[in-house]
Design an enzyme around this catalytic site. Structure first.
Site, short mmCIF file in Angstrom:
data_model
loop_
_atom_site.label_atom_id
_atom_site.label_comp_id
_atom_site.label_asym_id
_atom_site.label_seq_id
_atom_site.Cartn_x
_atom_site.Cartn_y
_atom_site.Cartn_z
N CYS A 175 43.51 44.18 41.22
CA CYS A 175 43.49 44.75 40.12
C CYS A 175 44.43 45.96 40.51
O CYS A 175 44.21 47.29 39.88
CB CYS A 175 42.16 45.55 39.85
SG CYS A 175 40.78 44.31 39.65
N CYS B 172 41.71 47.47 44.97
CA CYS B 172 41.56 45.80 45.40
C CYS B 172 42.80 45.12 44.89
O CYS B 172 43.59 45.59 43.97
CB CYS B 172 40.48 45.33 44.78
SG CYS B 172 38.82 45.95 45.19
N CYS C 12 36.53 52.49 38.14
CA CYS C 12 35.66 51.37 38.44
C CYS C 12 34.23 51.55 38.23
O CYS C 12 33.59 50.37 38.24
CB CYS C 12 35.99 50.79 40.16
SG CYS C 12 35.17 52.15 41.12
N CYS D 178 34.15 42.31 39.69
CA CYS D 178 33.46 42.81 40.98
C CYS D 178 33.00 44.18 40.99
O CYS D 178 32.44 44.60 41.96
CB CYS D 178 34.08 42.40 42.15
SG CYS D 178 35.71 43.28 42.70
N CYS D 179 33.77 45.20 40.30
CA CYS D 179 33.53 46.48 40.24
C CYS D 179 32.12 46.78 40.05
O CYS D 179 31.68 47.62 41.03
CB CYS D 179 34.25 47.12 39.11
SG CYS D 179 36.23 47.17 39.42
#
Length: 261
Positions: A234, A231, A257, A148-149
């Site tokens: 991670c 997050c 990220c 999702c980065c």
């Protein structure tokens, strides 16, 4: 405060050299760094701001960029310091954060505590892309292919910076090797804007002393062995003797990220 002479100051991203233009133009040129409508030399300005202390640099940026300045917060310990400094200088200073919807409960709690402490609101930027990641995490279905980065952080950051001339972060040179040459102020080629890192030369001791001296709320995960907090999928506690950011994307080659490097 004198600038550190053993640090090689550089543009925020090494591929800055040769960049030109201001905004997307017909000829594909990159933006010319400007302040108040005047083109400036990023290295010269960077050297001048490097001589300032953290609070002086924040005050300078507030005066220089006015409503074009915005403070990005991650609700880690450095965010507590920067928020306190900025709010003390300008109670109307704007703050924002990127919500991947995968932050720790303690991080959201820290957001609320800081908001109540200072009487401010942190503007939230979020997008559900790729969709359903939080549901997958909650269901224990998170896999190596989940990512999702690029979308929930970098792409969302571009939205957050629309209309912003300069943004402020809490990164420091001691964070990692990739940040060791970060200037206090410089042109951020990744987002084509100025970027201020007021705590660039601060170490952990200085950060914690400031938090304690000013009684600023901070993320309790720091007391649980997390020196760096991102997050949930991670972020882990580094092993004994490992670097502070070793718990970020542990077991991979990733160190950033994409926002700060």
């Amino acid at each position: 405060m004198s600038p550190a002479t053993n640090i090689r100051l550089r543009p925020l991203h090494e591929d800055f050299e040769g960049a030109s233009g201001n905004g997307s133009s017909a000829n594909g040129q990159r933006p010319v760094p400007m302040i108040n409508g005047k083109a400036v030399d990023p290295q010269r300005i960077s050297a001048e701001v490097e001589e300032m202390g953290a609070e002086e640099a924040i005050a300078w940026a507030i005066e220089t960029f006015g409503p074009g300045l915005s403070f990005a917060v991650s609700f880690q310990k450095t965010s507590s310091v920067v928020t306190h400094m900025a709010h003390r200088i300008d109670p109307n200073a704007p703050f924002f954060y990127l919500d991947t919807e995968l932050l720790f409960p303690e991080t959201y709690e820290t957001r609320d505590r800081l908001a109540a402490h200072f009487g401010i609101e942190f503007e939230r930027f979020v997008q559900d892309n790729p969709p359903g990641l939080r549901a997958r995490w909650d269901a224990g279905e998170w896999g190596d292919g989940d990512e999702c980065c690029a979308t929930r952080k970098v792409a969302t950051m571009r939205r957050a910076l629309e209309g912003v001339d300069c943004w402020v972060s809490g990164i420091r040179r001691v964070d990692s090797e990739t940040r060791a040459g970060a200037p206090r102020f410089g042109w951020d080629i990744r987002f084509d804007r100025w970027k201020l890192n007021p705590l660039a030369d601060w170490d952990d001791k200085r950060v914690w002393n400031y938090i304690k001296d000013h009684h600023v709320p901070y993320n309790p995960l720091h007391d649980q062995g997390y020196p760096s907090i991102g997050c949930m999928p991670c972020t882990s506690v580094p092993g004994e003797g490992e670097a502070a950011r070793a718990g970020r994307w542990a077991g991979t080659d990733r160190t950033e990220c994409g926002i700060n490097g």
